[in-house]
Design a protein around this motif. Structure first.
Motif, PDB file in Angstrom:
ATOM      1  N   GLY A   1       0.816  -1.288   0.070  1.00  0.00           N
ATOM      2  CA  GLY A   1      -0.054   0.085   0.028  1.00  0.00           C
ATOM      3  C   GLY A   1       0.928   1.336  -0.009  1.00  0.00           C
ATOM      4  O   GLY A   1       0.374   2.094  -0.533  1.00  0.00           O
ATOM      5  N   ASN A   2       2.118   1.232   0.334  1.00  0.00           N
ATOM      6  CA  ASN A   2       3.062   2.139   0.440  1.00  0.00           C
ATOM      7  C   ASN A   2       4.075   2.281  -0.752  1.00  0.00           C
ATOM      8  O   ASN A   2       5.119   2.559  -0.666  1.00  0.00           O
ATOM      9  CB  ASN A   2       3.863   2.504   1.705  1.00  0.00           C
ATOM     10  N   ASP A   3       3.810   1.565  -1.833  1.00  0.00           N
ATOM     11  CA  ASP A   3       4.600   1.487  -3.037  1.00  0.00           C
ATOM     12  C   ASP A   3       5.867   0.764  -2.565  1.00  0.00           C
ATOM     13  O   ASP A   3       7.095   1.033  -2.962  1.00  0.00           O
ATOM     14  CB  ASP A   3       4.907   2.671  -3.696  1.00  0.00           C
ATOM     15  N   ARG A   4       6.028  -0.149  -1.721  1.00  0.00           N
ATOM     16  CA  ARG A   4       7.135  -0.940  -1.201  1.00  0.00           C
ATOM     17  C   ARG A   4       6.889  -2.381  -1.642  1.00  0.00           C
ATOM     18  O   ARG A   4       7.729  -3.436  -0.809  1.00  0.00           O
ATOM     19  CB  ARG A   4       7.346  -0.777   0.139  1.00  0.00           C
ATOM     20  N   THR A   5       6.364  -2.680  -2.768  1.00  0.00           N
ATOM     21  CA  THR A   5       6.004  -4.216  -3.100  1.00  0.00           C
ATOM     22  C   THR A   5       7.435  -4.866  -3.457  1.00  0.00           C
ATOM     23  O   THR A   5       7.644  -6.021  -3.157  1.00  0.00           O
ATOM     24  CB  THR A   5       5.657  -4.112  -4.454  1.00  0.00           C
ATOM     25  N   VAL A   6       8.537  -4.254  -3.978  1.00  0.00           N
ATOM     26  CA  VAL A   6       9.776  -4.799  -4.126  1.00  0.00           C
ATOM     27  C   VAL A   6      10.364  -5.069  -3.034  1.00  0.00           C
ATOM     28  O   VAL A   6      10.918  -6.091  -2.738  1.00  0.00           O
ATOM     29  CB  VAL A   6      10.506  -3.617  -5.150  1.00  0.00           C
ATOM     30  N   TYR A   7      10.285  -4.079  -1.973  1.00  0.00           N
ATOM     31  CA  TYR A   7      10.935  -4.341  -0.588  1.00  0.00           C
ATOM     32  C   TYR A   7      10.073  -5.449   0.236  1.00  0.00           C
ATOM     33  O   TYR A   7      10.912  -6.446   0.893  1.00  0.00           O
ATOM     34  CB  TYR A   7      10.723  -3.237   0.289  1.00  0.00           C
TER      35      TYR A   7
ATOM     36  N   VAL B   1      -3.407  -3.808  -4.806  1.00  0.00           N
ATOM     37  CA  VAL B   1      -3.278  -2.907  -3.436  1.00  0.00           C
ATOM     38  C   VAL B   1      -2.447  -1.374  -4.051  1.00  0.00           C
ATOM     39  O   VAL B   1      -3.425  -0.284  -3.783  1.00  0.00           O
ATOM     40  CB  VAL B   1      -2.675  -3.568  -2.345  1.00  0.00           C
ATOM     41  N   PRO B   2      -1.474  -1.482  -4.419  1.00  0.00           N
ATOM     42  CA  PRO B   2      -1.052  -0.145  -5.001  1.00  0.00           C
ATOM     43  C   PRO B   2      -1.650   0.855  -5.970  1.00  0.00           C
ATOM     44  O   PRO B   2      -1.843   1.749  -5.943  1.00  0.00           O
ATOM     45  CB  PRO B   2       0.496  -0.500  -5.338  1.00  0.00           C
ATOM     46  N   ILE B   3      -2.345   0.002  -6.708  1.00  0.00           N
ATOM     47  CA  ILE B   3      -3.196   0.449  -7.794  1.00  0.00           C
ATOM     48  C   ILE B   3      -4.415   1.206  -7.261  1.00  0.00           C
ATOM     49  O   ILE B   3      -4.516   2.204  -7.580  1.00  0.00           O
ATOM     50  CB  ILE B   3      -3.763  -0.513  -8.881  1.00  0.00           C
ATOM     51  N   TYR B   4      -5.184   0.323  -6.603  1.00  0.00           N
ATOM     52  CA  TYR B   4      -6.286   1.030  -5.793  1.00  0.00           C
ATOM     53  C   TYR B   4      -6.029   2.043  -4.745  1.00  0.00           C
ATOM     54  O   TYR B   4      -6.727   3.227  -4.614  1.00  0.00           O
ATOM     55  CB  TYR B   4      -7.370   0.100  -5.444  1.00  0.00           C
TER      56      TYR B   4
END
Length: 170
Positions: free
Chosen positions: A6-12, A140-143
């Motif tokens: 949700g905080n654009d930390r998908t790679v992390y 999640v990041p998209i919505y």
């Protein structure tokens, strides 16, 4: 952990999951094969790996966000608990259904049948989880981005469209 996508930390999150899995498996095998040489050594390794990931995640979280428990809303906490309690029972029932069948198979058949059943069941669940996790990590990041930029109406329309596509896929 769901806080990260949700905080654009998908790679992390993915790196953390990968490292956690590698550490868990490595420690488990190391303890099982070389040090403890009992089955509980495997489980100790898994717990140690998961604990290491939790420490890394919480250290990142508390460096990024200042948490003050006194500022938490007691009313909101009660509402959240009331909302989550049925979900807790639902998840507990799901877990009971997922694992009690294995005990029934052993009770009525033998371990060989359980092994055959478990492999088939686990492979199917791995495939389903790969699909569901990849979709959920992407959505999640998209919505969250749509909600932040365009508001709740556009977010609801997007989620409604995703739900329709999901139902068509089933």
């Amino acid at each position: 952990m769901n806080f990260l996508p949700g905080n654009d930390r998908t790679v992390y999150l993915n790196v953390l999951n990968l490292i956690g899995t590698a550490v868990s498996v490595g420690l488990s095998l190391l303890l099982l094969l070389y040090f403890i040489r009992e089955l509980y050594g495997y489980f100790i390794g898994v717990v140690m790996g998961e604990f290491a990931v939790a420490v890394i995640f919480f250290s990142w979280f508390f460096k990024q966000y200042k948490v003050i428990p006194a500022r938490a809303s007691g009313g909101l906490a009660i509402q959240l608990i009331k909302f989550g309690l049925p979900l807790l029972f639902s998840e507990s029932a799901f877990l009971a259904l997922s694992y009690l069948d294995r005990y029934l198979i052993v009770a009525y058949y033998d371990e060989a049948e359980l092994g055959l059943y478990s492999v088939g069941y686990n492979v199917a669940m791995y495939i389903a989880n790969i699909l569901m996790f990849s979709i959920s990590y992407a959505i999640v990041p998209i919505y969250v981005d749509i909600y932040g930029g365009d508001g709740s109406e556009k977010t609801e329309a997007f989620l409604h469209k995703c739900l329709n596509y999901g139902q068509m896929a089933l």
